[in-house]
Write a protein that holds these residues in place. Structure first.
Motif, PDB file in Angstrom:
ATOM      1  N   ASP A  25       5.479   3.679 -10.092  1.00 12.70           N
ATOM      2  CA  ASP A  25       5.860   4.617  -9.049  1.00 12.70           C
ATOM      3  C   ASP A  25       4.809   4.510  -7.946  1.00 12.70           C
ATOM      4  O   ASP A  25       4.224   3.458  -7.757  1.00 12.70           O
ATOM      5  CB  ASP A  25       5.926   6.027  -9.663  1.00 12.70           C
ATOM      6  CG  ASP A  25       6.753   6.995  -8.836  1.00 12.70           C
ATOM      7  OD1 ASP A  25       7.418   6.556  -7.880  1.00 12.70           O
ATOM      8  OD2 ASP A  25       6.730   8.191  -9.151  1.00 12.70           O
ATOM      9  N   ASN A  26       4.526   5.577  -7.265  1.00 10.59           N
ATOM     10  CA  ASN A  26       3.540   5.569  -6.188  1.00 10.59           C
ATOM     11  C   ASN A  26       2.130   5.612  -6.791  1.00 10.59           C
ATOM     12  O   ASN A  26       1.447   6.620  -6.728  1.00 10.59           O
ATOM     13  CB  ASN A  26       3.785   6.759  -5.260  1.00 10.59           C
ATOM     14  CG  ASN A  26       2.985   6.638  -3.989  1.00 10.59           C
ATOM     15  OD1 ASN A  26       2.569   5.562  -3.603  1.00 10.59           O
ATOM     16  ND2 ASN A  26       2.752   7.765  -3.345  1.00 10.59           N
TER      17      ASN A  26
ATOM     18  N   GLY B 203     -10.081  -0.437  -5.900  1.00 12.94           N
ATOM     19  CA  GLY B 203     -10.748  -1.732  -5.940  1.00 12.94           C
ATOM     20  C   GLY B 203     -11.624  -1.859  -7.169  1.00 12.94           C
ATOM     21  O   GLY B 203     -12.281  -0.897  -7.569  1.00 12.94           O
ATOM     22  N   ARG B 204     -11.568  -3.025  -7.795  1.00  7.61           N
ATOM     23  CA  ARG B 204     -12.363  -3.329  -8.991  1.00  7.61           C
ATOM     24  C   ARG B 204     -12.080  -2.364 -10.146  1.00  7.61           C
ATOM     25  O   ARG B 204     -12.923  -2.167 -11.019  1.00  7.61           O
ATOM     26  CB  ARG B 204     -13.847  -3.328  -8.676  1.00  7.61           C
ATOM     27  CG  ARG B 204     -14.237  -4.182  -7.489  1.00  7.61           C
ATOM     28  CD  ARG B 204     -14.718  -5.538  -7.893  1.00  7.61           C
ATOM     29  NE  ARG B 204     -15.317  -6.248  -6.782  1.00  7.61           N
ATOM     30  CZ  ARG B 204     -14.714  -7.245  -6.146  1.00  7.61           C
ATOM     31  NH1 ARG B 204     -13.510  -7.625  -6.501  1.00  7.61           N
ATOM     32  NH2 ARG B 204     -15.310  -7.862  -5.165  1.00  7.61           N
ATOM     33  N   ALA B 205     -10.878  -1.768 -10.151  1.00  6.17           N
ATOM     34  CA  ALA B 205     -10.519  -0.797 -11.194  1.00  6.17           C
ATOM     35  C   ALA B 205      -9.501  -1.406 -12.157  1.00  6.17           C
ATOM     36  O   ALA B 205      -8.841  -2.399 -11.850  1.00  6.17           O
ATOM     37  CB  ALA B 205      -9.946   0.466 -10.559  1.00  6.17           C
ATOM     38  N   THR B 206      -9.374  -0.784 -13.318  1.00 10.11           N
ATOM     39  CA  THR B 206      -8.439  -1.221 -14.349  1.00 10.11           C
ATOM     40  C   THR B 206      -7.547  -0.053 -14.743  1.00 10.11           C
ATOM     41  O   THR B 206      -8.025   1.071 -14.902  1.00 10.11           O
ATOM     42  CB  THR B 206      -9.203  -1.752 -15.579  1.00 10.11           C
ATOM     43  OG1 THR B 206      -9.965  -2.896 -15.189  1.00 10.11           O
ATOM     44  CG2 THR B 206      -8.255  -2.142 -16.696  1.00 10.11           C
ATOM     45  N   LEU B 207      -6.257  -0.342 -14.895  1.00  9.94           N
ATOM     46  CA  LEU B 207      -5.280   0.628 -15.394  1.00  9.94           C
ATOM     47  C   LEU B 207      -4.794   0.152 -16.749  1.00  9.94           C
ATOM     48  O   LEU B 207      -4.552  -1.035 -16.950  1.00  9.94           O
ATOM     49  CB  LEU B 207      -4.056   0.694 -14.475  1.00  9.94           C
ATOM     50  CG  LEU B 207      -4.158   1.414 -13.164  1.00  9.94           C
ATOM     51  CD1 LEU B 207      -2.864   1.237 -12.369  1.00  9.94           C
ATOM     52  CD2 LEU B 207      -4.421   2.889 -13.385  1.00  9.94           C
TER      53      LEU B 207
ATOM     54  N   THR C 136      -2.907   9.396 -15.724  1.00 10.30           N
ATOM     55  CA  THR C 136      -4.193   9.696 -15.094  1.00 10.30           C
ATOM     56  C   THR C 136      -4.539   8.534 -14.168  1.00 10.30           C
ATOM     57  O   THR C 136      -3.745   7.599 -14.009  1.00 10.30           O
ATOM     58  CB  THR C 136      -5.311   9.856 -16.150  1.00 10.30           C
ATOM     59  OG1 THR C 136      -5.563   8.583 -16.762  1.00 10.30           O
ATOM     60  CG2 THR C 136      -4.955  10.894 -17.210  1.00 10.30           C
ATOM     61  N   ARG C 137      -5.719   8.572 -13.590  1.00  9.46           N
ATOM     62  CA  ARG C 137      -6.158   7.497 -12.708  1.00  9.46           C
ATOM     63  C   ARG C 137      -6.360   6.185 -13.470  1.00  9.46           C
ATOM     64  O   ARG C 137      -6.299   5.114 -12.891  1.00  9.46           O
ATOM     65  CB  ARG C 137      -7.450   7.905 -12.024  1.00  9.46           C
ATOM     66  CG  ARG C 137      -7.703   7.146 -10.763  1.00  9.46           C
ATOM     67  CD  ARG C 137      -8.934   7.585 -10.007  1.00  9.46           C
ATOM     68  NE  ARG C 137      -9.222   8.998 -10.140  1.00  9.46           N
ATOM     69  CZ  ARG C 137     -10.446   9.509 -10.070  1.00  9.46           C
ATOM     70  NH1 ARG C 137     -11.479   8.723  -9.901  1.00  9.46           N
ATOM     71  NH2 ARG C 137     -10.649  10.807 -10.185  1.00  9.46           N
TER      72      ARG C 137
END
Length: 157
Positions: A97-98, A103-107, A117-118
């Motif tokens: 979704d939206n 940057g340099r992050a992992t989901l 969450t983030r």
């Protein structure tokens, strides 16, 4: 003398036209090489997959959420994943979704249910998505272009 100079002009015009054709033909090849170079290191990539949920596969939400795929933004800039998809070989998957990935992050995208969450997203599936022995995770952007794939086992293409 005018006959010679008109011949020279014709030859020069022919060479100029031929050079333009060759240059135009070389341009797509150069652009293709540039695209291929970009595809070698995607901006967002599948960084880890936990296809085999630890413990018994009892379809509990805990077990389903222990099956996940991580994607990492390798750039410094945040990227909006709206419309992107993450799918297995059978077409099961998740549509973003939206969601912005910094940057340099992992989901981590979990199979089961939970509150987004983030750093963690949930597919809200009641069944396992990823084949324990062999499968391919495919990440596509909002235009349907393959951004990255991760395969395991022997069945992958």
């Amino acid at each position: 003398m005018s006959h010679v100079s008109s011949s020279v002009r014709r030859i020069a015009a022919t060479l100029l036209a031929a050079g333009t054709v060759v240059g135009a033909a070389a341009l797509p090849a150069a652009a293709q090489d540039h695209d291929r170079h970009h595809q070698q290191r995607p901006r967002v990539e599948i960084s880890r997959v936990q296809a085999d949920s630890p413990g018994r596969d009892d379809r509990s939400n805990r077990s389903l959420n222990a099956e996940w795929v991580e994607i990492t933004n390798t750039t410094r800039d945040a990227i909006n994943l709206r419309g992107w998809t993450l799918r297995d070989e059978d077409g099961n998957g998740y549509r973003f979704d939206n969601i912005r990935i910094n940057g340099r992050a992992t989901l981590r995208i979990h199979t089961g249910s939970g509150h987004n969450t983030r750093t963690d997203l949930f597919q809200n599936s009641r069944d396992y998505v990823w084949d324990n022995r062999a499968d391919t995770a495919t990440l596509r952007d909002d235009r349907g272009r393959t951004v990255d794939t991760e395969s395991w086992g022997r069945r992958h293409h």
